[in-house]
Design a protein around this motif. Structure first.
Motif, PDB file in Angstrom:
ATOM      1  N   THR A  18      44.151  -5.578 -31.877  1.00 18.40           N
ATOM      2  CA  THR A  18      43.271  -6.174 -30.877  1.00 18.40           C
ATOM      3  C   THR A  18      41.823  -6.102 -31.332  1.00 18.40           C
ATOM      4  O   THR A  18      41.456  -5.270 -32.174  1.00 18.40           O
TER       5      THR A  18
ATOM      6  N   ASN B 187      46.327   1.028 -30.839  1.00 25.44           N
ATOM      7  CA  ASN B 187      45.798   2.158 -30.073  1.00 25.44           C
ATOM      8  C   ASN B 187      46.951   2.866 -29.370  1.00 25.44           C
ATOM      9  O   ASN B 187      48.121   2.449 -29.479  1.00 25.44           O
ATOM     10  N   ASP B 188      46.650   3.927 -28.634  1.00 25.12           N
ATOM     11  CA  ASP B 188      47.692   4.716 -27.973  1.00 25.12           C
ATOM     12  C   ASP B 188      48.555   3.858 -27.063  1.00 25.12           C
ATOM     13  O   ASP B 188      49.796   3.933 -27.080  1.00 25.12           O
ATOM     14  N   GLU B 189      47.903   3.040 -26.259  1.00 24.62           N
ATOM     15  CA  GLU B 189      48.618   2.252 -25.256  1.00 24.62           C
ATOM     16  C   GLU B 189      49.582   1.265 -25.899  1.00 24.62           C
ATOM     17  O   GLU B 189      50.757   1.169 -25.506  1.00 24.62           O
ATOM     18  N   ASP B 190      49.093   0.544 -26.904  1.00 28.97           N
ATOM     19  CA  ASP B 190      49.948  -0.431 -27.578  1.00 28.97           C
ATOM     20  C   ASP B 190      51.070   0.257 -28.345  1.00 28.97           C
ATOM     21  O   ASP B 190      52.200  -0.256 -28.416  1.00 28.97           O
TER      22      ASP B 190
ATOM     23  N   ASN C  42      52.531   3.143 -27.570  1.00 26.01           N
ATOM     24  CA  ASN C  42      53.548   3.604 -26.626  1.00 26.01           C
ATOM     25  C   ASN C  42      54.371   2.435 -26.090  1.00 26.01           C
ATOM     26  O   ASN C  42      55.580   2.563 -25.869  1.00 26.01           O
ATOM     27  N   ARG C  43      53.718   1.291 -25.894  1.00 28.33           N
ATOM     28  CA  ARG C  43      54.441   0.130 -25.380  1.00 28.33           C
ATOM     29  C   ARG C  43      55.434  -0.384 -26.419  1.00 28.33           C
ATOM     30  O   ARG C  43      56.583  -0.689 -26.093  1.00 28.33           O
ATOM     31  N   ARG C  44      55.007  -0.472 -27.666  1.00 30.68           N
ATOM     32  CA  ARG C  44      55.923  -0.930 -28.722  1.00 30.68           C
ATOM     33  C   ARG C  44      57.051   0.068 -28.941  1.00 30.68           C
ATOM     34  O   ARG C  44      58.174  -0.307 -29.258  1.00 30.68           O
TER      35      ARG C  44
ATOM     36  N   ASN D  13      58.638   7.699 -30.176  1.00 35.45           N
ATOM     37  CA  ASN D  13      59.425   7.342 -29.016  1.00 35.45           C
ATOM     38  C   ASN D  13      60.806   6.961 -29.524  1.00 35.45           C
ATOM     39  O   ASN D  13      61.155   5.790 -29.607  1.00 35.45           O
TER      40      ASN D  13
ATOM     41  N   ASP E  74      35.992   6.960 -29.766  1.00 38.27           N
ATOM     42  CA  ASP E  74      37.107   7.107 -28.837  1.00 38.27           C
ATOM     43  C   ASP E  74      38.023   8.195 -29.384  1.00 38.27           C
ATOM     44  O   ASP E  74      38.507   8.094 -30.511  1.00 38.27           O
TER      45      ASP E  74
ATOM     46  N   GLY F 259      40.991   8.863 -28.987  1.00 36.39           N
ATOM     47  CA  GLY F 259      42.408   8.554 -29.091  1.00 36.39           C
ATOM     48  C   GLY F 259      42.876   8.463 -30.529  1.00 36.39           C
ATOM     49  O   GLY F 259      42.104   8.212 -31.441  1.00 36.39           O
TER      50      GLY F 259
END
Length: 684
Positions: free
Chosen positions: A355, A504-507, A509-511, A545, A597, A599
């Motif tokens: 991103t 990043n962390d969010e992406d 974890n989503r993947r 994950n 950041d 993260g």
């Protein structure tokens, strides 16, 4: 046979149990494998049949004429020298020695032959103690190492033209010993020989004055070549970089000799310069502005430069360049088990933020002002940044503490101490050494960059050039797809860096929980965590994950969980206040001051990646991972680079240790299939 011999003529034959003894020549025969055998008998008048058991068979190197020679033998003739008290020899001979004639009798050598003895020092000897061997020079040269073969061939062809060091008694001279130059004192000069005293060994040795083991001659070889040949490779020369990188110098006229007698490798330039160490060769390449670089040379005695791995299996599928010319060298893919291919992905040779809000700060770097190729690492700003990281890192506290204790300065000057530490680290394997990285630097390597005044010949540029090693992606059958080298690789060779999408962390974890994605090609960019030493024994939570069972991976089996740990064992997504260390490193404080950041970012090579995504795990790895900073000093985004941990033979799979800890992921068991003797059997 090089000489004519009559039946019944007396000969000396060598038997390991009896030494050299008298016998009589019967005949010479060619064996089935085309080798010459000399038949002898103990009787002067032999009436036995050729097949008689009373005959003794010897190879020609074990047979010599019993009669001594005259004064007309040619240089290069193979001879046997026997002990004799009246032979007027330059040194005492206490046993029979084989060798070659290196100088004919003359007034300058008191009418004696100069002998280059096999595996012994040279000496002068009168003809009364010399016997003619039945072995030809070509037969002898076929059994010696390539360096010795070339030296003797050249010597015989150019004699009497020779290059001799001009010295006198009591002069000091450097001689080669086990690849090092050591000081010696000349105690005697006799014709073409010198006797030297070596203080470090406390003994005398005889040397030929034209030997390449004498540094004055070694350093002056180029003056005998035409001036037009002095530059081995200039900047206008086109080089084919598609071949094995260690073959490039050989394709440009260089020679590489394996000198078993000296225990070293000798590189010979097209103009005749000889090099037995990488430091001098590296300086030479820089001085002549050669387009070649030191990474294309190897002084590893075990490294076979020209031998390519050829698989005995037939390939069902072969792709000559799986990168489709995106890499500088072709990347071959073969499947020798079936017609399947790896799961499709986009081959890239860079790191791409997923991103637009993921920004790698490229304005925070500085460059060095070196114009010497950064050969003096203690004066290069980029090298110094690497050294400063080592000095400040908690990984090297003991080492730096020991060095500080050795520092002796009455004024206790901090600047002098820091310079002392730089010089001490430069003498060790910290950072690139002659184009190789022999030891992982936990605090990171800072390569020279676009703001530096140095060029591509710089000693501190490696990873930024990308893949230059001929590798092959292949189906390992049991472990999915893996990578092997097609040629021998010296220890410390750069292989590739991990390319992919930066999440990043969010992406991430989503993947990680998506059924068609997962985290099997994740590599955590957790260099921040490695800068922050924790005194707590807690186990950090790894970025994974895992949605697979019993260790059966969707594509790469036990090779798929490519998570980089960067020295602290795991990539952690949490840094609770209660676990923060009392004392933080300077690099971590700089990181905090930059308001980054906090993260952790992750590199994912699932959809976009390069050859690095195929490296498998092993509990006995031959590859290690190194964090490198090039176009940015942003500690959140190191380049994750792979280097060979040892000499690797052609055809060997390239593997690294994922360093997972068992039971760190709840309700998850991942078995290891590396097959090494030290296999831990479980990854998780």
């Amino acid at each position: 046979m090089p000489v004519a011999i009559d039946v019944g003529q007396r000969v000396l034959v060598y038997n390991p149990s009896h030494g050299w003894t008298l016998a009589y020549f019967v005949t010479a025969q060619q064996t089935n494998d085309n080798k010459l055998q000399i038949l002898t008998c103990r009787l002067s008048n032999c009436h036995h049949k050729a097949t008689s058991q009373d005959h003794y068979r010897y190879p020609p190197e074990r047979v010599a004429l019993n009669d001594t020679i005259g004064n007309n033998l040619n240089v290069g003739t193979r001879v046997l020298c026997m002990p004799s008290g009246d032979a007027d020899t330059s040194r005492y001979i206490d046993k029979p020695l084989r060798g070659i004639i290196a100088e004919q009798p003359s007034l300058s050598n008191s009418q004696r032959y100069l002998i280059f003895a096999d595996n012994d020092a040279p000496f002068y000897l009168r003809s009364i103690a010399i016997h003619l061997l039945l072995e030809s020079l070509s037969n002898y040269l076929s059994k010696v190492d390539l360096g010795t073969k070339h030296y003797i061939e050249n010597y015989v062809l150019t004699y009497p033209k020779r290059r001799l060091v001009n010295v006198t008694a009591k002069d000091h001279i450097n001689i080669e010993l086990n690849g090092q130059w050591i000081d010696a004192i000349i105690s005697k000069v006799e014709g073409s020989l010198i006797r030297v005293f070596i203080p470090v060994l406390n003994k005398h040795e005889w040397h030929y004055r034209g030997s390449l083991r004498l540094q004055p001659l070694f350093n002056s070889l180029s003056s005998y070549e035409p001036p037009c040949k002095r530059l081995a490779i200039d900047k206008d020369t086109t080089i084919d970089n598609k071949c094995h990188f260690l073959l490039i110098p050989l394709n440009q006229g260089w020679k590489r000799q394996i000198r078993n007698d000296l225990g070293t490798i000798v590189y010979i330039s097209p103009c005749g310069q000889m090099f037995t160490d990488a430091e001098r060769l590296q300086s030479y390449l820089f001085q002549i502005n050669s387009i070649l670089n030191i990474k294309q040379f190897s002084f590893d005695m075990n490294c076979r430069v020209t031998q390519k791995f050829i698989s005995p299996k037939t390939a069902f599928i072969q792709i000559d360049d799986y990168s489709y010319q995106l890499e500088k060298v072709p990347l071959i893919l073969v499947n020798e088990y079936d017609s399947s291919l790896p799961k499709k992905f986009e081959y890239i040779t860079d790191r791409i933020p997923l991103t637009s809000d993921i920004i790698i700060d490229k304005t925070n770097i500085e460059g060095c002002s070196c114009i010497d190729g950064c050969l003096d690492t203690t004066k290069c700003a980029c090298w110094i940044k690497t050294y400063d990281g080592i000095i400040q890192s908690h990984y090297y506290e003991d080492l730096i503490g020991e060095l500080k204790e050795l520092f002796d300065d009455d004024d206790d000057n901090i600047d002098n101490m820091r310079l002392y530490l730089y010089e001490a680290l430069s003498k060790r394997n910290f950072g690139y050494k002659n184009g190789r990285l022999l030891e992982k630097i936990h605090s990171g390597i800072y390569e020279c960059n676009g703001k530096c005044k140095c060029d591509s010949q710089c000693t501190n540029r490696c990873v930024q050039f990308g893949l230059n090693t001929l590798l092959q992606i292949y189906n390992t059958s049991e472990k999915g797809w893996g990578v092997r080298t097609l040629y021998d690789l010296p220890a410390g060779t750069f292989l590739s860096f991990y390319a992919g999408e930066i999440l990043n962390d969010e992406d991430a974890n989503r993947r990680g929980v998506q059924k068609n994605m997962g985290d099997i090609y994740f590599t955590a960019l957790d260099f921040v965590a490695s800068l922050n030493p924790s005194t707590s024994p807690r186990k950090p939570k790894p970025i994974m994950n895992l949605n697979m069972t019993n260790g059966n991976h969707t594509e790469n089996n036990n090779a798929s969980l490519n998570i980089q740990h960067n020295g602290n064992g795991h990539a952690s997504v949490e840094e609770d206040e209660e676990y923060l260390p009392i004392e933080k490193t300077k690099a971590f404080l700089e990181y905090q001051q930059a308001n980054y950041d906090p993260g952790i970012f992750v590199m994912d090579a699932h959809l976009k990646g390069n050859v690095s995504r195929f490296y498998n795990h092993s509990c006995s790895p031959n590859v290690f991972v190194q964090n490198v900073f090039i176009e940015s000093w942003d500690v959140r985004f190191p380049w994750v680079a792979f280097f060979t941990a040892s000499h690797i033979k052609a055809g060997t799979e390239l593997v690294w240790d994922y360093s997972y800890e068992v039971d760190t992921v709840e309700n998850r068991v991942l078995h290891c299939r590396c097959g090494s003797d030290d296999c831990r059997h479980r990854l998780l």
